[in-house]
Design an enzyme around this catalytic site. Structure first.
Site, PDB file in Angstrom:
ATOM      1  N   TYR A 143       1.029  -1.371   0.163  1.00 63.53           N
ATOM      2  CA  TYR A 143       0.129  -0.041  -0.071  1.00 63.53           C
ATOM      3  C   TYR A 143       0.708   1.294  -0.268  1.00 63.53           C
ATOM      4  O   TYR A 143       1.651   1.486   0.788  1.00 63.53           O
ATOM      5  CB  TYR A 143      -1.080  -0.148   1.178  1.00 63.53           C
ATOM      6  CG  TYR A 143      -1.722   1.210   1.289  1.00 63.53           C
ATOM      7  CD1 TYR A 143      -2.966   1.453   0.663  1.00 63.53           C
ATOM      8  CD2 TYR A 143      -1.475   2.147   2.415  1.00 63.53           C
ATOM      9  CE1 TYR A 143      -3.792   2.393   0.822  1.00 63.53           C
ATOM     10  CE2 TYR A 143      -2.394   3.019   2.523  1.00 63.53           C
ATOM     11  CZ  TYR A 143      -3.427   3.491   1.787  1.00 63.53           C
ATOM     12  OH  TYR A 143      -4.266   4.505   1.817  1.00 63.53           O
ATOM     13  N   ASP A 238       9.072   2.789  -0.881  1.00 57.15           N
ATOM     14  CA  ASP A 238       8.213   3.305  -0.137  1.00 57.15           C
ATOM     15  C   ASP A 238       8.661   2.832   1.392  1.00 57.15           C
ATOM     16  O   ASP A 238       8.461   1.876   1.870  1.00 57.15           O
ATOM     17  CB  ASP A 238       6.827   2.963  -0.301  1.00 57.15           C
ATOM     18  CG  ASP A 238       5.812   3.317   0.643  1.00 57.15           C
ATOM     19  OD1 ASP A 238       6.183   4.132   1.591  1.00 57.15           O
ATOM     20  OD2 ASP A 238       4.730   3.315   0.204  1.00 57.15           O
ATOM     21  N   LYS A 266       5.410   9.456   8.353  1.00 58.49           N
ATOM     22  CA  LYS A 266       5.156   8.841   9.749  1.00 58.49           C
ATOM     23  C   LYS A 266       6.171   9.315  10.756  1.00 58.49           C
ATOM     24  O   LYS A 266       6.035  10.395  11.161  1.00 58.49           O
ATOM     25  CB  LYS A 266       5.095   7.335   9.375  1.00 58.49           C
ATOM     26  CG  LYS A 266       3.822   6.745   8.910  1.00 58.49           C
ATOM     27  CD  LYS A 266       3.210   5.367   8.971  1.00 58.49           C
ATOM     28  CE  LYS A 266       2.372   4.712   8.020  1.00 58.49           C
ATOM     29  NZ  LYS A 266       1.127   5.104   8.430  1.00 58.49           N
TER      30      LYS A 266
HETATM   31  N1  HOZ Z   1      -3.384   3.268   6.154  1.00 56.90           N
HETATM   32  C1  HOZ Z   1      -2.883   3.245   7.364  1.00 56.90           C
HETATM   33  C2  HOZ Z   1      -2.595   1.953   7.884  1.00 56.90           C
HETATM   34  N2  HOZ Z   1      -1.490   1.375   7.069  1.00 56.90           N
HETATM   35  C3  HOZ Z   1      -4.223   3.752   8.223  1.00 56.90           C
HETATM   36  C4  HOZ Z   1      -4.338   5.046   8.656  1.00 56.90           C
HETATM   37  C5  HOZ Z   1      -5.243   5.395   9.646  1.00 56.90           C
HETATM   38  O1  HOZ Z   1      -6.432   4.861   9.638  1.00 56.90           O
HETATM   39  O2  HOZ Z   1      -5.059   6.254  10.523  1.00 56.90           O
END
Ligand code: HOZ
Length: 427
Positions: A143, A238, A266
């Site tokens: 992702y 990534d 992050k």
């Molecule tokens: N895509 C995020 C986890 N891999 C989730 C982000 C969120 O819901 O805060």
């Protein structure tokens, strides 16, 4: 008059699609209503009723120092007093770029964004602009945020909700993305052999974290680098999750493989909204205004985000030696958890890279997305709810990573194991 407390999820759903601002938070795959958070401190997160949980989600990775670290909070407060956004360059952005560049040698230039999604989206556009090609390769279950070209066979919320892509992504664009099985060198070689002249980029999570944690197998990333280099394809790592998670640098430092472009986010934002695209000068100088590939953002390089990020990275640099003990603690926790499951005869497979881990509810091994999907998600959901009841906050999906922070104490570990033992009794 009686004042009845309105369920926050009920209230939210009347105003926000699904009651949440990011899908995984809705607990759809584990069932029930999400617990709403009021505050967090160190390794703990507290719900609106004041109940305390030991947090292994850590805002999906950023809070490696623990929540509300005093030095990070103080830096944010100091920055806020000087103004929260200027829409003009600041020296803090240069300081941030220097910190990242010193930590990750392949990053010669950095463009800050406000999210990892923007960083990945920019990486793809830049690769297309630099190569004059349109095709991209990604890997099933990885992702890279929710940009159109990258949401094909994606992990995280897309995997959690079991949707293969998304309406709204034009077929014409989706056709430009090839998604291959993670760790499958043969499939990679065939795709490159067949499509190389049309391929702008290959993008990969060097340690996958969005189908649950899946580790790169021996030779996979090395072959990826060889093939992309040989065929003039831009290699994008990534490292939004893995950047500064295992050391003061990226996972690429550990394996000695330099991608052309790196996406970050992050941890580098210390809990504030941040992303960054970094990479070799020859590519990065094509970004506007130096070059012709356009990218912009009103809040890019925001002073609050820079202050949180600089404070976080500075603290991590100062304790660079402590990363190995963080990994050891996670290893110890994982070992003890596995023993508890084994004692009850429940098959689990722990995938872990240092302080980043996923417990798959299956025998394993789990080396790709197809493997991850073999997990017993109904059992995971029961485990999740048991742990929540027992005061431990895990990801509300089998297909996400868990994290340990520097603020998790030995007592937290003991309490977690105790909660785990009690939860397993009731599974
Ligand atoms: N895509 C995020 C986890 N891999 C989730 C982000 C969120 O819901 O805060």
């Amino acid at each position: 008059m009686t004042s009845e407390k309105i369920d926050p999820f009920v209230a939210a759903r009347q105003l926000i699609p699904g009651g949440v601002n990011s899908p995984v938070r809705a607990w759809k795959s584990v069932g029930g209503n999400p617990v709403f958070v009021s505050r967090a401190s160190g390794s703990k997160i507290f719900d609106t009723d004041g109940k305390e949980y030991i947090d292994y989600v850590l805002s999906w990775g950023p809070m490696i120092l623990g929540h509300a670290h005093p030095e990070v909070t103080a830096a944010i407060c100091r920055a806020a007093e000087r103004g929260t956004s200027f829409g003009a360059p600041t020296e803090a952005e240069t300081a941030m770029a220097r910190l990242i560049g010193e930590a990750i040698p392949s990053v010669e230039r950095v463009r800050m964004t406000s999210s990892g999604t923007e960083a990945a989206m920019t990486a793809i556009r830049l690769a297309r602009g630099c190569t004059g090609r349109s095709g991209i390769v990604k890997f099933d279950g990885c992702y890279h945020g929710h940009a159109d070209s990258l949401l094909i066979k994606a992990g995280s919320g897309v995997a959690t909700l079991g949707i293969p892509g998304s309406p709204g992504i034009p077929e014409e664009l989706a056709r430009l993305t090839i998604s291959l099985p993670y760790n499958d060198i043969g499939a990679l070689e065939s795709a490159v052999e067949r499509y190389a002249p049309q391929l702008a980029a290959v993008i990969v999570e060097p340690v996958a974290g969005n189908m649950g944690v899946v580790l790169p197998q021996e030779g996979f990333l090395k072959r990826l680098r060889e093939l992309t280099e040989k065929n003039g394809i831009v290699l994008i790592f990534d490292e939004v999750i893995t950047g500064f998670r295992f050391s003061f640098g990226g996972y690429q430092n550990r394996i000695g493989i330099e991608p052309d472009l790196t996406c970050l986010g992050k941890i580098i934002g210390g809990g504030l909204p941040v992303g960054a695209l970094g990479g070799k000068k020859q590519f990065m100088e094509r970004l506007a205004p130096e070059g012709d590939v356009y990218q912009a953002g009103t809040l890019s390089g925001n002073p609050l985000a820079m202050s949180a990020g600089i404070a976080t990275l500075s603290l991590l640099r100062a304790r660079a030696d402590a990363f190995s003990s963080l990994a050891d603690r996670a290893a110890g926790l994982g070992r003890e958890m596995i023993k508890l499951f084994a004692a009850r005869g429940i098959p689990v497979c722990l995938n872990r890279m240092d302080s980043m881990f996923t417990l798959f509810f299956q025998e394993g091994p789990v080396n790709d997305f197809a493997g991850a999907l073999q997990s017993d998600t109904a059992l995971y959901a029961r485990f999740f709810h048991g742990m929540i009841r027992n005061g431990v906050w895990l990801a509300p999906s089998q297909f996400e990573a868990g994290f340990l922070s520097f603020s998790h104490s030995p007592e937290d570990m003991e309490r977690t194991l105790d909660a785990c033992a009690r939860t397993i009794q009731d599974l």
